[in-house]
Design a protein around this motif. Sequence first.
Motif, PDB file in Angstrom:
ATOM      1  N   LEU A 231     -26.651 -26.404 -33.150  1.00 49.07           N
ATOM      2  CA  LEU A 231     -25.878 -26.407 -31.991  1.00 49.07           C
ATOM      3  C   LEU A 231     -24.681 -27.433 -32.467  1.00 49.07           C
ATOM      4  O   LEU A 231     -24.911 -28.357 -33.331  1.00 49.07           O
ATOM      5  CB  LEU A 231     -26.520 -26.775 -30.523  1.00 49.07           C
ATOM      6  N   GLU A 232     -23.392 -26.957 -31.609  1.00 50.96           N
ATOM      7  CA  GLU A 232     -22.233 -27.815 -32.348  1.00 50.96           C
ATOM      8  C   GLU A 232     -21.435 -28.418 -30.948  1.00 50.96           C
ATOM      9  O   GLU A 232     -20.622 -28.233 -30.598  1.00 50.96           O
ATOM     10  CB  GLU A 232     -21.195 -27.241 -33.020  1.00 50.96           C
ATOM     11  N   PRO A 233     -22.412 -29.262 -30.135  1.00 51.80           N
ATOM     12  CA  PRO A 233     -21.742 -29.867 -28.980  1.00 51.80           C
ATOM     13  C   PRO A 233     -20.557 -30.990 -29.264  1.00 51.80           C
ATOM     14  O   PRO A 233     -20.754 -31.507 -29.937  1.00 51.80           O
ATOM     15  CB  PRO A 233     -23.050 -30.547 -28.386  1.00 51.80           C
ATOM     16  N   GLY A 234     -19.628 -30.887 -28.410  1.00 58.03           N
ATOM     17  CA  GLY A 234     -18.454 -31.897 -28.603  1.00 58.03           C
ATOM     18  C   GLY A 234     -18.548 -32.594 -27.172  1.00 58.03           C
ATOM     19  O   GLY A 234     -18.849 -33.641 -27.044  1.00 58.03           O
ATOM     20  N   ARG A 235     -17.777 -31.755 -26.525  1.00 53.81           N
ATOM     21  CA  ARG A 235     -17.256 -32.557 -24.962  1.00 53.81           C
ATOM     22  C   ARG A 235     -18.439 -32.943 -24.135  1.00 53.81           C
ATOM     23  O   ARG A 235     -18.243 -34.114 -23.765  1.00 53.81           O
ATOM     24  CB  ARG A 235     -16.657 -31.367 -24.149  1.00 53.81           C
ATOM     25  N   VAL A 236     -19.602 -32.390 -24.124  1.00 53.80           N
ATOM     26  CA  VAL A 236     -20.853 -32.820 -23.406  1.00 53.80           C
ATOM     27  C   VAL A 236     -21.418 -34.147 -23.933  1.00 53.80           C
ATOM     28  O   VAL A 236     -21.840 -34.828 -22.989  1.00 53.80           O
ATOM     29  CB  VAL A 236     -21.637 -31.718 -23.434  1.00 53.80           C
ATOM     30  N   VAL A 237     -20.967 -34.341 -25.217  1.00 52.73           N
ATOM     31  CA  VAL A 237     -21.626 -35.553 -25.810  1.00 52.73           C
ATOM     32  C   VAL A 237     -20.691 -36.780 -25.293  1.00 52.73           C
ATOM     33  O   VAL A 237     -21.217 -37.915 -25.206  1.00 52.73           O
ATOM     34  CB  VAL A 237     -21.773 -35.554 -27.396  1.00 52.73           C
ATOM     35  N   VAL A 238     -19.422 -36.777 -25.552  1.00 54.40           N
ATOM     36  CA  VAL A 238     -18.458 -37.926 -25.555  1.00 54.40           C
ATOM     37  C   VAL A 238     -17.440 -37.587 -24.133  1.00 54.40           C
ATOM     38  O   VAL A 238     -16.715 -38.796 -23.739  1.00 54.40           O
ATOM     39  CB  VAL A 238     -17.671 -37.962 -26.700  1.00 54.40           C
ATOM     40  N   GLY A 239     -17.455 -36.464 -23.287  1.00 57.35           N
ATOM     41  CA  GLY A 239     -16.227 -36.200 -22.562  1.00 57.35           C
ATOM     42  C   GLY A 239     -16.545 -37.209 -21.276  1.00 57.35           C
ATOM     43  O   GLY A 239     -15.477 -38.058 -21.187  1.00 57.35           O
ATOM     44  N   ALA A 240     -17.730 -37.595 -20.708  1.00 59.45           N
ATOM     45  CA  ALA A 240     -17.789 -38.238 -19.557  1.00 59.45           C
ATOM     46  C   ALA A 240     -17.744 -39.693 -19.980  1.00 59.45           C
ATOM     47  O   ALA A 240     -17.891 -40.795 -19.301  1.00 59.45           O
ATOM     48  CB  ALA A 240     -18.799 -37.918 -18.980  1.00 59.45           C
ATOM     49  N   ALA A 241     -17.891 -40.033 -21.433  1.00 60.96           N
ATOM     50  CA  ALA A 241     -18.266 -41.344 -21.735  1.00 60.96           C
ATOM     51  C   ALA A 241     -16.895 -42.232 -22.286  1.00 60.96           C
ATOM     52  O   ALA A 241     -17.068 -43.410 -22.601  1.00 60.96           O
ATOM     53  CB  ALA A 241     -19.104 -41.286 -22.914  1.00 60.96           C
ATOM     54  N   GLY A 242     -15.921 -41.665 -21.869  1.00 60.68           N
ATOM     55  CA  GLY A 242     -14.508 -42.374 -21.900  1.00 60.68           C
ATOM     56  C   GLY A 242     -13.553 -42.193 -20.893  1.00 60.68           C
ATOM     57  O   GLY A 242     -13.348 -41.383 -20.108  1.00 60.68           O
ATOM     58  N   VAL A 243     -12.754 -43.455 -20.796  1.00 63.25           N
ATOM     59  CA  VAL A 243     -11.771 -43.443 -19.694  1.00 63.25           C
ATOM     60  C   VAL A 243     -10.474 -43.971 -20.427  1.00 63.25           C
ATOM     61  O   VAL A 243     -10.451 -44.553 -21.491  1.00 63.25           O
ATOM     62  CB  VAL A 243     -11.890 -44.210 -18.463  1.00 63.25           C
ATOM     63  N   LEU A 244      -9.250 -43.568 -20.187  1.00 66.73           N
ATOM     64  CA  LEU A 244      -8.036 -43.888 -20.507  1.00 66.73           C
ATOM     65  C   LEU A 244      -7.345 -44.653 -19.341  1.00 66.73           C
ATOM     66  O   LEU A 244      -7.202 -44.154 -18.378  1.00 66.73           O
ATOM     67  CB  LEU A 244      -7.267 -42.545 -20.716  1.00 66.73           C
ATOM     68  N   VAL A 245      -7.299 -46.000 -19.764  1.00 67.52           N
ATOM     69  CA  VAL A 245      -6.729 -46.811 -19.001  1.00 67.52           C
ATOM     70  C   VAL A 245      -5.247 -47.118 -19.181  1.00 67.52           C
ATOM     71  O   VAL A 245      -4.673 -47.437 -20.318  1.00 67.52           O
ATOM     72  CB  VAL A 245      -7.384 -48.220 -19.076  1.00 67.52           C
ATOM     73  N   ALA A 246      -4.505 -46.703 -17.920  1.00 65.14           N
ATOM     74  CA  ALA A 246      -2.814 -47.094 -18.232  1.00 65.14           C
ATOM     75  C   ALA A 246      -2.507 -47.973 -17.302  1.00 65.14           C
ATOM     76  O   ALA A 246      -3.151 -48.275 -16.178  1.00 65.14           O
ATOM     77  CB  ALA A 246      -2.209 -45.498 -18.003  1.00 65.14           C
ATOM     78  N   ALA A 247      -1.227 -48.321 -17.430  1.00 64.27           N
ATOM     79  CA  ALA A 247      -0.722 -49.306 -16.314  1.00 64.27           C
ATOM     80  C   ALA A 247       0.372 -48.567 -15.486  1.00 64.27           C
ATOM     81  O   ALA A 247       1.137 -47.739 -16.144  1.00 64.27           O
ATOM     82  CB  ALA A 247      -0.163 -50.683 -16.987  1.00 64.27           C
ATOM     83  N   VAL A 248       0.955 -48.892 -14.139  1.00 66.73           N
ATOM     84  CA  VAL A 248       1.762 -48.345 -13.641  1.00 66.73           C
ATOM     85  C   VAL A 248       3.220 -48.990 -14.008  1.00 66.73           C
ATOM     86  O   VAL A 248       3.262 -50.163 -14.034  1.00 66.73           O
ATOM     87  CB  VAL A 248       1.483 -48.409 -12.128  1.00 66.73           C
ATOM     88  N   VAL A 249       4.000 -48.046 -14.625  1.00 68.77           N
ATOM     89  CA  VAL A 249       5.246 -48.972 -14.801  1.00 68.77           C
ATOM     90  C   VAL A 249       6.601 -48.655 -14.038  1.00 68.77           C
ATOM     91  O   VAL A 249       7.655 -49.287 -14.045  1.00 68.77           O
ATOM     92  CB  VAL A 249       5.653 -48.744 -16.229  1.00 68.77           C
ATOM     93  N   ASP A 250       6.224 -47.548 -13.067  1.00 66.25           N
ATOM     94  CA  ASP A 250       7.534 -47.573 -12.118  1.00 66.25           C
ATOM     95  C   ASP A 250       7.066 -46.601 -11.050  1.00 66.25           C
ATOM     96  O   ASP A 250       5.885 -45.719 -11.175  1.00 66.25           O
ATOM     97  CB  ASP A 250       8.565 -46.861 -12.737  1.00 66.25           C
ATOM     98  N   ILE A 251       7.486 -46.956  -9.787  1.00 69.15           N
ATOM     99  CA  ILE A 251       7.217 -45.875  -8.408  1.00 69.15           C
ATOM    100  C   ILE A 251       8.485 -45.639  -8.068  1.00 69.15           C
ATOM    101  O   ILE A 251       9.331 -46.699  -7.608  1.00 69.15           O
ATOM    102  CB  ILE A 251       6.155 -46.934  -7.635  1.00 69.15           C
ATOM    103  N   LYS A 252       8.757 -44.289  -7.729  1.00 68.59           N
ATOM    104  CA  LYS A 252       9.702 -43.859  -7.055  1.00 68.59           C
ATOM    105  C   LYS A 252       9.682 -42.987  -6.242  1.00 68.59           C
ATOM    106  O   LYS A 252       8.725 -41.958  -6.341  1.00 68.59           O
ATOM    107  CB  LYS A 252      10.826 -43.817  -8.177  1.00 68.59           C
ATOM    108  N   ALA A 253      10.387 -42.814  -5.177  1.00 75.41           N
ATOM    109  CA  ALA A 253      10.543 -41.531  -4.248  1.00 75.41           C
ATOM    110  C   ALA A 253      11.554 -40.620  -4.478  1.00 75.41           C
ATOM    111  O   ALA A 253      12.500 -40.784  -4.968  1.00 75.41           O
ATOM    112  CB  ALA A 253      10.630 -42.123  -2.781  1.00 75.41           C
ATOM    113  N   SER A 254      11.011 -39.345  -4.604  1.00 76.78           N
ATOM    114  CA  SER A 254      12.042 -38.214  -4.793  1.00 76.78           C
ATOM    115  C   SER A 254      11.543 -37.155  -3.794  1.00 76.78           C
ATOM    116  O   SER A 254      10.587 -36.459  -3.688  1.00 76.78           O
ATOM    117  CB  SER A 254      12.048 -37.627  -6.007  1.00 76.78           C
ATOM    118  N   GLY A 255      12.677 -36.865  -2.756  1.00 76.09           N
ATOM    119  CA  GLY A 255      12.211 -36.011  -1.865  1.00 76.09           C
ATOM    120  C   GLY A 255      10.904 -36.265  -0.942  1.00 76.09           C
ATOM    121  O   GLY A 255      11.089 -37.454  -0.607  1.00 76.09           O
TER     122      GLY A 255
END
Length: 440
Positions: free
Chosen positions: A297-321
């Motif tokens: 078998l050649e599993p990829g996603r099922v091995v590592v998919g749920a094991a990682g998060v991408l952490v980002a910061a909010v740089v701006d917030i703005k309203a439009s409509g």
Amino acid sequence: MIAKRFSGCQTEIARVQCADVTIATAGFTRDAAAGLSCSGVPLDTIIARVGTPAYVYSAALIRQAWRRLDRAFAPVPHALHYALKANSTLALLRLLRAEGACADANSAGEIEVALRAGFTPDQIVFTGVGKSDSELRRAVSLGVHAINAESPGEIDRIEAIARDAGTRARVAVRVNPDIDAGTHHHISTGRRHDKFGVPIELAPALYRDMARKPALVLVGVHVHVGSQITDLAPLRRAAESVVGLARALRAEGIALEHVDLGGGLGIPYDDSPVATIEQYAHALVPIVRSSGVTLLLEPGRVVVGAAGVLVAAVVDIKASGDRTFVVLDAGMTELLRPALYGAYHRIEAVRPRAGARRRYEVVGPLCESSDVVGRDRELPPLEVGDLVAILDAGAYGSAMSFTYNRRPLAAEVLVEDDGWRVIRRRSTVDDLLALEVDGE
Ligand SMILES: *Cc1c(COP(=O)(O)O)cnc(C)c1O
């Protein structure tokens, strides 16, 4: 009874307690005091040191997924070749190799990375719809476990290369069984009009032809019908078709060593039902057991998919409509899946603020309208500087990242039970320019 436990064996109690703690904190957990944590380490502690954007992986979750797979397929002789293309950061490959993984490489580059991670050539299978002669020469001279050949033309080239090198190449044919995996059309690979493999009805004649060529060792048959497959029926049908082919070939005197059923099992990105690893094994094991050959078998996603998060910061917030845009410092360059496939990833505040939840358009910073991380998401109130985690980003996240807009590649962090470490530093402008010659 309780007294006996406490007076009896302290080491044992300590170990049990420790094991309980490990179980309680493996992977990603949330609590009011620490916010979102990975194996007990608050994500904001990590980010205070490495900055954003950063991928954070849980070693415990990767091991857990791997062991579940290995255990589920224990009833049949099997080898699990982790698909490097899901995520080939070296530290993760070393972790998986230590767990007993073999490797599935999709390019000469992935073969080299697998070798550097310590995989031996006989642990590597080489897949890929357009393998160049130089890639094939490398694979043949290394003597990889199997080259999963995609066409009669490629088989001719492999044969010529092996003959010239005075060696024999181990080959499996990737067949196209004309099965719709029911997944997104960009990640369906087993329908007749997809570019992958040899139409299965042409395979018997091709194997007969190959069997007459001394430079080829016919080791197996390969199929991979798509990725993020959540329903087992297409995987079962694909398995039945290649096992049937292997059986028919054996009746003709062409005995294969293995059937390789590729990867493709999905993970739950949202609340829709997804087949579990155990159900997957339960569907495939009986089909393979009767064939008497080894299962790859050649599993990829099922091995590592749920094991990682991408952490980002909010740089701006703005309203439009009627919308409120939350602009992050990560977007399609760090995580391409939403822009490429319209993929859904859950988004969470790392330290949720009190207050009524609001609807946000969560977007990246790139000059592309498709650079949206999540549309119309209900989240706790966010402010500039807050951290958000994009979940289930361990597979096809970092591996697909790129540097458009001269953006650095994100840092990557691995959290083990006994601490965390940077496994890839953030790239710099010097890294980005290192290949360029400007004549100065
Ligand atoms: C992409 C791919 C895999 C891995 O697929 P997952 O969906 O990540 O399990 C396995 N085999 C082949 C041939 C592939 O192209």
